[in-house]
Motif scaffolding. Structure first.
Motif, PDB file in Angstrom:
ATOM      1  N   ILE A  15      -0.224   5.265  -7.673  1.00  0.00           N
ATOM      2  CA  ILE A  15      -0.036   5.480  -6.234  1.00  0.00           C
ATOM      3  C   ILE A  15      -0.864   6.690  -5.803  1.00  0.00           C
ATOM      4  O   ILE A  15      -0.819   7.732  -6.446  1.00  0.00           O
ATOM      5  N   PRO A  16      -1.648   6.570  -4.717  1.00  0.00           N
ATOM      6  CA  PRO A  16      -2.419   7.730  -4.273  1.00  0.00           C
ATOM      7  C   PRO A  16      -1.505   8.809  -3.714  1.00  0.00           C
ATOM      8  O   PRO A  16      -0.498   8.516  -3.083  1.00  0.00           O
ATOM      9  N   LEU A  57      -2.534   2.771   7.425  1.00  0.00           N
ATOM     10  CA  LEU A  57      -3.122   2.477   6.110  1.00  0.00           C
ATOM     11  C   LEU A  57      -2.066   2.123   5.071  1.00  0.00           C
ATOM     12  O   LEU A  57      -2.329   1.354   4.157  1.00  0.00           O
ATOM     13  N   SER A  58      -0.881   2.716   5.193  1.00  0.00           N
ATOM     14  CA  SER A  58       0.154   2.525   4.183  1.00  0.00           C
ATOM     15  C   SER A  58       1.390   1.887   4.804  1.00  0.00           C
ATOM     16  O   SER A  58       1.729   2.154   5.956  1.00  0.00           O
ATOM     17  N   LEU A  89      -6.031   2.633  -0.108  1.00  0.00           N
ATOM     18  CA  LEU A  89      -5.357   2.406   1.168  1.00  0.00           C
ATOM     19  C   LEU A  89      -6.206   1.584   2.134  1.00  0.00           C
ATOM     20  O   LEU A  89      -5.680   0.852   2.954  1.00  0.00           O
ATOM     21  N   LYS A 113      -7.682  -3.133   6.696  1.00  0.00           N
ATOM     22  CA  LYS A 113      -7.304  -1.722   6.856  1.00  0.00           C
ATOM     23  C   LYS A 113      -8.557  -0.867   6.982  1.00  0.00           C
ATOM     24  O   LYS A 113      -8.904  -0.120   6.061  1.00  0.00           O
ATOM     25  N   LYS A 157       0.846  -1.197   0.000  1.00  0.00           N
ATOM     26  CA  LYS A 157       0.000   0.000   0.000  1.00  0.00           C
ATOM     27  C   LYS A 157       0.880   1.245   0.000  1.00  0.00           C
ATOM     28  O   LYS A 157       0.969   1.947   1.014  1.00  0.00           O
ATOM     29  N   PRO A 158       1.558   1.521  -1.124  1.00  0.00           N
ATOM     30  CA  PRO A 158       2.403   2.713  -1.157  1.00  0.00           C
ATOM     31  C   PRO A 158       1.557   3.983  -1.180  1.00  0.00           C
ATOM     32  O   PRO A 158       0.413   3.968  -1.637  1.00  0.00           O
ATOM     33  N   LEU A 159       2.136   5.049  -0.657  1.00  0.00           N
ATOM     34  CA  LEU A 159       1.441   6.344  -0.596  1.00  0.00           C
ATOM     35  C   LEU A 159       2.460   7.437  -0.879  1.00  0.00           C
ATOM     36  O   LEU A 159       3.610   7.344  -0.446  1.00  0.00           O
TER      37      LEU A 159
END
Lengths: 344, 344
Positions: A86-87, A140-141, B140, B13, A13-15
């Motif tokens: 990615i967000p 989350l990330s 996420l 999550k 989960k990259p951010l």
């Protein structure tokens, strides 16, 4: 090499987070190229966020480029976000102009002119609010890249580095780095703050308050709160944040990624500084020498160099398996849609 | 039963989002108990966010309770966040007073008095910005609970339900629901907007613009963007958002959770409405009848009932395996620390 060394992360989960701030320091004539004029640097971070998010720098009525005509590094960041999916979240850590796209407001005041010696109001409060936000995002990330948009930020970086005792040479968004001017500005600030080279090495947040900008406190606090693997995306501005983190005694899995233009900038000393501070550094080369667009080729000659987390955005693209060519073509596509295909 | 039916989700999550907005509708005398006086409802959403985040309603100088002395439902939400560790993000979707805690700003204008017939500026723009944010957060989080804090929001809910053609009976933060007043307000708004019962059933965002509030557009857009499993946390206000979502033709995995106080409110028709709209509904009972605190026992007599996603926050606590007793005791602990252990 596209990214040196190649990133071998594989996050779930990259951010990407981009921290935005203004400092009055940017309005000192000839200190920043991050805006068409010193006064217009107030609009640059908002316009950068808008450009990354929508492809349109809503808050400014003209092309988002330096006075010399090189496009904002936000085009690199947008290209990466489009490629990788990615967000990207934006944080307002002290803006004069609010972006017209969703932005997390941590209630920080814009930074003052560091020549006065008190540049940031309550750095600890900014740090704590950003830390609280980081604790949430860290749930989350599992991997966060943090960029910034702060016109005038290499001068505040120099100020903080000197206050912490580092003889750092910072980079510039101009091809000719106005280092003499920056040193004069920092000297004046030190005098006003009644501090000297290295005298705040045990008070890093006080160094930020005297000679830094609000982004530094927000970024350090975010890294603290996140507690996850983190890459600071930026040049000498992010080196100053690494120094703040180190001097706070914070133990975190943090590294730094920037563009080759900063890493190889002979007027600065990015590589020496990251090595001295003891953090892993990545340099990304977009290969703009072979770009069809004149504005991007200007990066090769030293314009812009970095900003809006461009180096980290390239790092992200490489991490997700995209090649230098794919990235460059996506940047050109973004530029075509913003500036028109015919114009450089 | 603590939650009826029991939630059988097991997200990796989870995320709690609380959407904050003001509407001038709240300043109509006797329409809302969500503030010590109608004028002070401007501060309620900011204070709610601050209380959930820090345990202290920074923006107001007095205890966060209704005029009758029942504590804000933000204490229930805070208790759940403390128990579960679920991260909570706040969205400013049109506030007069900005919270002193990190909040995502989507640049929405505060809502107007629905008696004028134009209550929300550009609902589609709010929807789209929130949708864009939702797309990011949906990468996420795999499960999002969405609460709200909008004083006056049951009246705007009535307005939108009527505009969409539903003979909805909305709930109230007062023990005696001022339904006659709400109907008069909605009638006046319909006259001003030149619309009639059901006349906007094919234009749900137009219904929000005429008689709703900005939270509704933001919540619907967020659900759209998220694309993940979503629970709307609220009473009749969130029922109106469900109606908007349904009339937009949006296909999403969305359900609704509220408190027993709303679900069993004889002056409203929560259960009938959710059944008619075709969404699963959960009702949470904090068992405040056996609370040691008079202020919480007042909920059993019809004060407050719901708000700040309290019902959904209980849903979250139950989902994470906490019992009604554990939840109630945590709420009492939160109240003790805010209002003092001795005071009711």
């Amino acid at each position: 090499m596209w990214i040196n060394p190649h990133p071998d992360f594989n996050p779930e989960k990259p951010l990407f987070v981009c921290i935005l701030a203004n400092t009055e320091t940017a309005k000192i004539p000839n200190i920043s190229a991050a805006g068409k004029s010193p006064q217009l640097t107030d609009y640059t971070p908002a316009a950068d966020a808008e450009l990354v998010e929508t492809g349109n720098a809503i808050s400014i009525n003209e092309p988002a480029m330096t006075p010399s005509g090189a496009p904002t590094p936000a085009v690199l960041t947008r290209a990466s976000m489009l490629l990788t999916g990615i967000p990207c979240l934006f944080i307002n850590s002290g803006l004069r102009v609010r972006p017209m796209v969703p932005t997390i407001d941590i209630n920080a005041m814009p930074g003052g002119d560091i020549r006065k010696g008190h540049a940031v109001v309550d750095a600890l409060d900014i740090y704590k609010k950003s830390q609280a936000l980081g604790k949430k995002l860290g749930k989350l990330s599992d991997f966060v890249i943090i960029g910034e948009s702060v016109p005038g930020g290499t001068t505040t970086a120099l100020g903080v580095m000197n206050a912490l005792g580092y003889d750092s040479k910072v980079s510039s968004s101009f091809p000719d780095n106005p280092l003499d001017l920056k040193h004069r500005v920092v000297s004046e600030g030190m005098k006003s703050a009644r501090i000297s080279f290295g005298s705040l090495k045990n008070e890093p947040l006080r160094a930020v308050e005297c000679l830094g900008d609000p982004m530094m406190a927000a970024t350090a606090g975010l890294v603290d709160g996140l507690g996850t693997k983190t890459v600071l995306a930026g040049g000498t501005q992010m080196v100053s944040v690494l120094a703040v983190i180190k001097h706070l005694g914070l133990k975190r899995d943090v590294s730094i990624a920037t563009t080759r233009y900063v890493a190889d900038d002979a007027s600065a000393n990015f590589r020496e500084m990251t090595e001295m501070l003891g953090y892993q550094a990545f340099a990304a080369d977009p290969g703009f020498g072979s770009s069809k667009r004149e504005g991007l080729r200007m990066y090769e000659r030293g314009d812009v160099k970095e900003g809006v987390g461009a180096g980290g955005a390239m790092f992200a693209a490489a991490m997700m398996g995209f090649s230098q060519k794919e990235f460059r073509e996506k940047v050109e596509e973004v530029c075509d849609s913003i500036f028109g295909a015919a114009i450089s």
